[in-house]
Write an enzyme that holds these catalytic residues in place. Structure first.
Site, PDB file in Angstrom:
ATOM      1  N   CYS A 146       0.715   3.512   2.931  1.00  0.00           N
ATOM      2  CA  CYS A 146       1.367   2.966   4.132  1.00  0.00           C
ATOM      3  C   CYS A 146       2.874   3.232   4.066  1.00  0.00           C
ATOM      4  O   CYS A 146       3.501   3.542   5.075  1.00  0.00           O
ATOM      5  CB  CYS A 146       1.125   1.463   4.247  1.00  0.00           C
ATOM      6  SG  CYS A 146      -0.615   1.026   4.321  1.00  0.00           S
ATOM      7  N   CYS A 180       0.843  -1.210   0.000  1.00  0.00           N
ATOM      8  CA  CYS A 180       0.000   0.000   0.000  1.00  0.00           C
ATOM      9  C   CYS A 180       0.876   1.258   0.000  1.00  0.00           C
ATOM     10  O   CYS A 180       1.635   1.497   0.945  1.00  0.00           O
ATOM     11  CB  CYS A 180      -0.912  -0.065   1.224  1.00  0.00           C
ATOM     12  SG  CYS A 180      -1.400   1.504   1.904  1.00  0.00           S
TER      13      CYS A 180
END
Ligand SMILES: Cc1cc2nc3c(=O)[nH]c(=O)nc-3n(C[C@H](O)[C@H](O)[C@H](O)COP(=O)(O)OP(=O)(O)OC[C@H]3O[C@@H](n4cnc5c(N)ncnc54)[C@H](O)[C@@H]3O)c2cc1C
Length: 483
Positions: A53, A50
């Site tokens: 992230c 991600c």
């Protein structure tokens, strides 16, 4: 790897990498969160693929740096962790916490995460979703709001201006159980580093180990002391060279392989050169003094006096302490008397040091030396007090000491069940039989100790080690204290 090893292994990387947050997965999640001494935990659920992230990671690490690892500025407060939900092993774990987007952050007491879950519909939960932590600043503000702190991202190592004094909070001593383990390990590391095991120092060391085997508040340290004691004659036969002894003993870590951890919690000073080991050593000695039986009081007294005199490498400390030991004119018959003697002796040291520290300006501003316990901790200990003199109610002081260094000290262990069922049982089984261990050989003293401690597992282990053992039938009489 034990859960603490994981914490330490991750922490140890910090020298050259910026990963401070502890990587958890389904197999270590419960164990690490159960074992952490931290009061709160943050768990970040993320996915390695991600992009948001990845961009968030430096923010999270900036905050984790403050709380995790041996160089933490505020250790023991918050454990910062992460779980990669993109790994198959973690699918169920992430489901249990209803992870619906990445990154998703949770906050709560570490024990609540153990076998825990989170559901957005759940009304009452001690685990909370952190909804406003998208930058390091915001996350730290959120944490500050929860615990009433004012930590800053620029806080530096040991600049503990935020450290709150634990002087008048009776519950704080529960956190000292970790420091007692740390101090025990540190004491033995020092003994090895300074090559202090010699023929003439064997007796004081063996006696101290005997005391620890039976009365150390930590099951881990009792077990480790027993292992060293059981193997002591093999480890250090009289003719063995120092290096060999040190090498052999080093393999036996007195409180297990996960201690020391490299930092202090209850005994942490607001400067890096205050408190720490010597505070931990005092707490260890007091916690031993409230666990002994009447019949052991003189043994405990001579053992602690000799240990400090032989192995405490602060020259002034050991000399002063020893003088106070030698000034005792009659032997102890009651455990209560010995616990009170140690308390009084510690207060004499406090009194002397408070003057020195005031003159030299060396006091820790958050932890000035004082006559202890202060009123806030034990009002009933005081019969009367004026500027010249305190009249103590010694029954009350003893009750307070027994509770403070007894049950309260290990209450965190119990509530966290750090040691699992066996450990908690071992800690709670504090019943012991009087043992005049000074007059019996090493092996026999240990046998009595084990029999009296309900150490089922350890007793088995010990018996298995005893197959062809010959004991030293040696009497450790300490002439200095022969009355
Ligand atoms: C055996 C021994 C002798 C020492 N002698 C000297 C010395 O001669 N000179 C020197 O400079 N330093 C000496 N030290 C170190 C000094 O006493 C302190 O340990 C050190 O300055 C750190 O102080 P602290 O604020 O952490 O509190 P400490 O005095 O280390 O106390 C630790 C904790 O014990 C509790 N406590 C305080 N007083 C008592 C009491 N009377 N009874 C029970 N619990 C108490 C408090 O919770 C306190 O936080 C000695 C240490 C030890 C273990």
């Amino acid at each position: 790897l034990g859960s603490r090893s994981i914490l330490r292994a991750v922490a140890d990387k910090n020298g050259d990498s910026e990963d401070y947050a502890v990587d958890l997965n389904a197999s270590n999640f419960d164990a690490v969160l159960r074992d952490t001494p931290a009061t709160f935990a943050v768990v970040e659920f993320f996915a390695h693929w991600c992009p948001a992230c990845r961009n968030y990671k430096p923010h999270y690490e900036k905050v984790a740096r403050l709380f995790n690892g041996p160089n933490a500025v505020h250790p023991g407060k918050v454990l910062m962790t992460r779980v990669d939900c993109a790994l198959k092993i973690n699918t169920n774990l992430c489901d249990k916490f209803s992870v619906g987007h990445y990154p998703m952050l949770f906050w709560g007491p570490p024990s609540k995460f153990v076998s825990g879950s989170w559901d957005p519909k759940q009304e009452k939960s001690e685990i909370r979703n952190i909804d406003n932590g998208r930058t390091a600043e915001k996350l730290l503000n959120w944490i500050n709001e929860q615990i009433g702190s004012s930590f800053g991202l620029d806080d530096k190592k040991f600049e503990n201006e935020h450290l709150s004094s634990n002087i008048s909070d009776p519950g704080q001593i529960a956190r000292a159980v970790y420091d007692v383990e740390e101090a025990t390990s540190t004491a033995f590391d020092i003994i090895l580093e300074h090559k202090m095991i010699k023929p003439e120092t064997r007796a004081p060391l063996i006696k101290f180990l005997q005391l620890l085997v039976v009365h150390h508040p930590s099951m881990r340290c009792r077990k480790g002391s027993a292992e060293i004691l059981v193997n002591f004659d093999e480890l250090s036969p009289a003719n063995t060279k120092q290096e060999e002894v040190a090498g052999a003993v080093k393999n036996f870590q007195i409180c297990g392989k996960d201690v020391p951890r490299g930092y202090w919690i209850f005994c942490r000073g607001s400067k890096n050169d205050t408190r720490g080991f010597s505070c931990g050593l005092w707490v260890l000695l007091h916690s031993l003094s409230v666990r002994i039986e009447d019949g052991e009081s003189q043994f405990a007294f001579t053992t602690i006096c000799d240990f400090v005199h032989t192995f405490f490498v602060c020259e002034e400390c050991r000399q002063h302490f020893y003088e106070m030991c030698l000034s005792m004119s009659s032997p102890f018959n009651k455990a209560r008397d010995f616990a009170l003697w140690l308390w009084r002796t510690h207060n004499k040291v406090n009194e002397r040091l408070s003057k020195v520290e005031e003159t030299m300006g060396t006091a820790d501003p958050k932890f000035p030396k004082m006559i202890w316990p202060p009123m806030q901790l034990c009002a009933s200990c005081y019969r009367s007090r004026n500027s010249q003199k305190i009249e103590w109610d010694e029954d009350e002081v003893h009750t307070f000491l027994a509770n403070y260094y007894g049950k309260t000290l290990i209450s965190l262990y119990k509530s966290n069940s750090v040691l699992g069922n066996v450990g908690a049982k071992g800690i709670l089984d504090e019943s012991t039989t009087s043992t005049n261990a000074v007059a019996v050989p090493v092996g026999a003293a240990l046998a009595i100790a084990l029999a009296s401690c309900a150490f089922g597992v350890l007793a088995c282990y010990w018996r298995s080690q005893q197959k062809s053992r010959k004991y030293y039938h040696q009497r450790y009489s300490l002439k200095k204290y022969d009355y």
